[in-house]
Write a protein that holds these residues in place. Structure first.
Motif, PDB file in Angstrom:
ATOM      1  N   HIS A   8      30.493  30.164  68.273  1.00 20.61           N
ATOM      2  CA  HIS A   8      31.084  29.075  69.033  1.00 20.61           C
ATOM      3  C   HIS A   8      30.123  28.609  70.125  1.00 20.61           C
ATOM      4  O   HIS A   8      29.472  29.421  70.775  1.00 20.61           O
ATOM      5  CB  HIS A   8      32.392  29.575  69.654  1.00 20.61           C
ATOM      6  CG  HIS A   8      33.181  28.541  70.358  1.00 20.61           C
ATOM      7  ND1 HIS A   8      33.730  27.465  69.718  1.00 20.61           N
ATOM      8  CD2 HIS A   8      33.511  28.417  71.661  1.00 20.61           C
ATOM      9  CE1 HIS A   8      34.376  26.717  70.587  1.00 20.61           C
ATOM     10  NE2 HIS A   8      34.255  27.277  71.782  1.00 20.61           N
ATOM     11  N   ASN A   9      30.026  27.301  70.321  1.00 16.47           N
ATOM     12  CA  ASN A   9      29.217  26.686  71.378  1.00 16.47           C
ATOM     13  C   ASN A   9      27.720  26.887  71.210  1.00 16.47           C
ATOM     14  O   ASN A   9      26.984  26.762  72.184  1.00 16.47           O
ATOM     15  CB  ASN A   9      29.625  27.179  72.772  1.00 16.47           C
ATOM     16  CG  ASN A   9      30.854  26.481  73.277  1.00 16.47           C
ATOM     17  OD1 ASN A   9      31.209  25.417  72.800  1.00 16.47           O
ATOM     18  ND2 ASN A   9      31.518  27.087  74.235  1.00 16.47           N
ATOM     19  N   ILE A  10      27.259  27.213  70.010  1.00 19.51           N
ATOM     20  CA  ILE A  10      25.822  27.291  69.788  1.00 19.51           C
ATOM     21  C   ILE A  10      25.476  26.345  68.643  1.00 19.51           C
ATOM     22  O   ILE A  10      25.516  26.709  67.478  1.00 19.51           O
ATOM     23  CB  ILE A  10      25.346  28.732  69.498  1.00 19.51           C
ATOM     24  CG1 ILE A  10      25.635  29.625  70.703  1.00 19.51           C
ATOM     25  CG2 ILE A  10      23.865  28.739  69.169  1.00 19.51           C
ATOM     26  CD1 ILE A  10      25.111  31.031  70.608  1.00 19.51           C
ATOM     27  N   ASP A  11      25.183  25.099  69.021  1.00 18.29           N
ATOM     28  CA  ASP A  11      24.678  24.099  68.085  1.00 18.29           C
ATOM     29  C   ASP A  11      23.180  24.057  68.287  1.00 18.29           C
ATOM     30  O   ASP A  11      22.711  23.650  69.354  1.00 18.29           O
ATOM     31  CB  ASP A  11      25.280  22.718  68.368  1.00 18.29           C
ATOM     32  CG  ASP A  11      26.783  22.692  68.178  1.00 18.29           C
ATOM     33  OD1 ASP A  11      27.255  23.288  67.192  1.00 18.29           O
ATOM     34  OD2 ASP A  11      27.472  22.089  69.014  1.00 18.29           O
ATOM     35  N   LEU A  12      22.444  24.492  67.282  1.00 20.19           N
ATOM     36  CA  LEU A  12      21.002  24.631  67.444  1.00 20.19           C
ATOM     37  C   LEU A  12      20.310  23.286  67.509  1.00 20.19           C
ATOM     38  O   LEU A  12      20.697  22.318  66.847  1.00 20.19           O
ATOM     39  CB  LEU A  12      20.438  25.473  66.297  1.00 20.19           C
ATOM     40  CG  LEU A  12      21.046  26.875  66.181  1.00 20.19           C
ATOM     41  CD1 LEU A  12      20.464  27.601  64.991  1.00 20.19           C
ATOM     42  CD2 LEU A  12      20.851  27.671  67.464  1.00 20.19           C
ATOM     43  N   ASP A  13      19.282  23.236  68.316  1.00 15.90           N
ATOM     44  CA  ASP A  13      18.405  22.081  68.491  1.00 15.90           C
ATOM     45  C   ASP A  13      19.089  20.874  69.116  1.00 15.90           C
ATOM     46  O   ASP A  13      18.655  19.731  68.942  1.00 15.90           O
ATOM     47  CB  ASP A  13      17.728  21.702  67.162  1.00 15.90           C
ATOM     48  CG  ASP A  13      16.847  22.828  66.641  1.00 15.90           C
ATOM     49  OD1 ASP A  13      16.185  23.480  67.470  1.00 15.90           O
ATOM     50  OD2 ASP A  13      16.836  23.065  65.426  1.00 15.90           O
ATOM     51  N   LYS A  14      20.174  21.112  69.849  1.00 19.51           N
ATOM     52  CA  LYS A  14      20.777  20.061  70.668  1.00 19.51           C
ATOM     53  C   LYS A  14      21.550  20.727  71.804  1.00 19.51           C
ATOM     54  O   LYS A  14      21.908  21.914  71.716  1.00 19.51           O
ATOM     55  CB  LYS A  14      21.669  19.135  69.851  1.00 19.51           C
ATOM     56  CG  LYS A  14      22.887  19.775  69.234  1.00 19.51           C
ATOM     57  CD  LYS A  14      23.668  18.721  68.457  1.00 19.51           C
ATOM     58  CE  LYS A  14      24.937  19.303  67.893  1.00 19.51           C
ATOM     59  NZ  LYS A  14      25.731  18.320  67.172  1.00 19.51           N
ATOM     60  N   GLN A  15      21.820  19.969  72.841  1.00 18.06           N
ATOM     61  CA  GLN A  15      22.535  20.516  73.991  1.00 18.06           C
ATOM     62  C   GLN A  15      23.987  20.783  73.618  1.00 18.06           C
ATOM     63  O   GLN A  15      24.643  19.956  72.979  1.00 18.06           O
ATOM     64  CB  GLN A  15      22.462  19.529  75.157  1.00 18.06           C
ATOM     65  CG  GLN A  15      22.832  20.141  76.476  1.00 18.06           C
ATOM     66  CD  GLN A  15      22.515  19.207  77.630  1.00 18.06           C
ATOM     67  OE1 GLN A  15      22.590  18.004  77.496  1.00 18.06           O
ATOM     68  NE2 GLN A  15      22.149  19.792  78.758  1.00 18.06           N
ATOM     69  N   ASN A  16      24.479  21.971  73.990  1.00 12.38           N
ATOM     70  CA  ASN A  16      25.865  22.318  73.637  1.00 12.38           C
ATOM     71  C   ASN A  16      26.821  21.929  74.764  1.00 12.38           C
ATOM     72  O   ASN A  16      26.425  21.378  75.788  1.00 12.38           O
ATOM     73  CB  ASN A  16      25.983  23.803  73.262  1.00 12.38           C
ATOM     74  CG  ASN A  16      25.819  24.741  74.437  1.00 12.38           C
ATOM     75  OD1 ASN A  16      25.760  24.336  75.586  1.00 12.38           O
ATOM     76  ND2 ASN A  16      25.750  26.023  74.151  1.00 12.38           N
ATOM     77  N   ILE A  17      28.080  22.261  74.565  1.00 15.47           N
ATOM     78  CA  ILE A  17      29.130  21.899  75.528  1.00 15.47           C
ATOM     79  C   ILE A  17      28.924  22.557  76.892  1.00 15.47           C
ATOM     80  O   ILE A  17      29.380  22.049  77.912  1.00 15.47           O
ATOM     81  CB  ILE A  17      30.521  22.213  74.939  1.00 15.47           C
ATOM     82  CG1 ILE A  17      31.611  21.507  75.733  1.00 15.47           C
ATOM     83  CG2 ILE A  17      30.756  23.711  74.871  1.00 15.47           C
ATOM     84  CD1 ILE A  17      32.962  21.518  75.050  1.00 15.47           C
ATOM     85  N   ASN A  18      28.215  23.697  76.915  1.00 17.60           N
ATOM     86  CA  ASN A  18      27.920  24.386  78.175  1.00 17.60           C
ATOM     87  C   ASN A  18      26.666  23.839  78.852  1.00 17.60           C
ATOM     88  O   ASN A  18      26.239  24.361  79.869  1.00 17.60           O
ATOM     89  CB  ASN A  18      27.737  25.891  77.934  1.00 17.60           C
ATOM     90  CG  ASN A  18      29.010  26.547  77.477  1.00 17.60           C
ATOM     91  OD1 ASN A  18      30.093  26.058  77.762  1.00 17.60           O
ATOM     92  ND2 ASN A  18      28.896  27.634  76.753  1.00 17.60           N
ATOM     93  N   GLY A  19      26.051  22.810  78.238  1.00 17.75           N
ATOM     94  CA  GLY A  19      24.848  22.222  78.808  1.00 17.75           C
ATOM     95  C   GLY A  19      23.577  22.974  78.479  1.00 17.75           C
ATOM     96  O   GLY A  19      22.514  22.672  79.015  1.00 17.75           O
ATOM     97  N   ARG A  20      23.660  23.966  77.595  1.00 17.86           N
ATOM     98  CA  ARG A  20      22.479  24.747  77.219  1.00 17.86           C
ATOM     99  C   ARG A  20      21.893  24.208  75.915  1.00 17.86           C
ATOM    100  O   ARG A  20      22.608  23.684  75.064  1.00 17.86           O
ATOM    101  CB  ARG A  20      22.831  26.222  77.063  1.00 17.86           C
ATOM    102  CG  ARG A  20      23.255  26.847  78.360  1.00 17.86           C
ATOM    103  CD  ARG A  20      23.451  28.343  78.225  1.00 17.86           C
ATOM    104  NE  ARG A  20      24.035  28.864  79.439  1.00 17.86           N
ATOM    105  CZ  ARG A  20      25.267  29.333  79.538  1.00 17.86           C
ATOM    106  NH1 ARG A  20      26.042  29.382  78.487  1.00 17.86           N
ATOM    107  NH2 ARG A  20      25.725  29.775  80.682  1.00 17.86           N
TER     108      ARG A  20
END
Length: 133
Positions: A8-20
């Motif tokens: 959850h919340n780890i979409d690779l190669d783009k900024q995720n919902i947590n801003g990371r």
């Protein structure tokens, strides 16, 4: 009971919902390192009744162990997870409540740069399951 899903919340190669921002290359290295725990049979995680998690700490509380991670794999822009729910009190509770796709949450440590890009020192400590309700 075997359950599968994605982190959850780890979409690779783009900024995720947590801003990371997690790059594929950085996560592939972290997953490869975590594979050592899987291979040793020591990749255990906890089940949490609420999400988002309050600070769960950096170590697994054995009283809350609910599952064993069987596989972790980077595929395209996500990290796939396969976990075996155990016959522990929290594992049984998770089995009772998991009539849906579980939310897998990586508990990890990492440095961030000034743009919230996760650096290559990221270490996956464990992968927990959270109840989405």
């Amino acid at each position: 009971m075997l359950v599968t899903g994605i982190l959850h919340n780890i979409d690779l190669d783009k900024q995720n919902i947590n801003g990371r921002f997690y790059s594929s290359d950085v996560m592939k290295k972290a997953v490869e390192k975590y594979q050592e725990k899987i291979n040793k049979g020591t990749a255990f995680g906890e089940f949490f009744l609420q999400y988002p998690l309050d600070d769960p700490g950096t170590s697994v509380n054995l009283e809350n162990v609910s599952h064993k991670i069987m596989a972790l794999e980077v595929f395209e822009n996500m990290v796939n997870v396969e976990a075996l729910l155990l016959d522990t009190p929290m594992g049984m509770r998770a089995q009772d409540l998991l009539s849906y796709t579980p939310i897998f949450v990586a508990r990890s440590l990492a440095s961030l740069d000034e743009n919230n890009v996760v650096q290559d020192d990221v270490e996956i400590l464990t992968v927990d399951i959270a109840n989405p309700n």
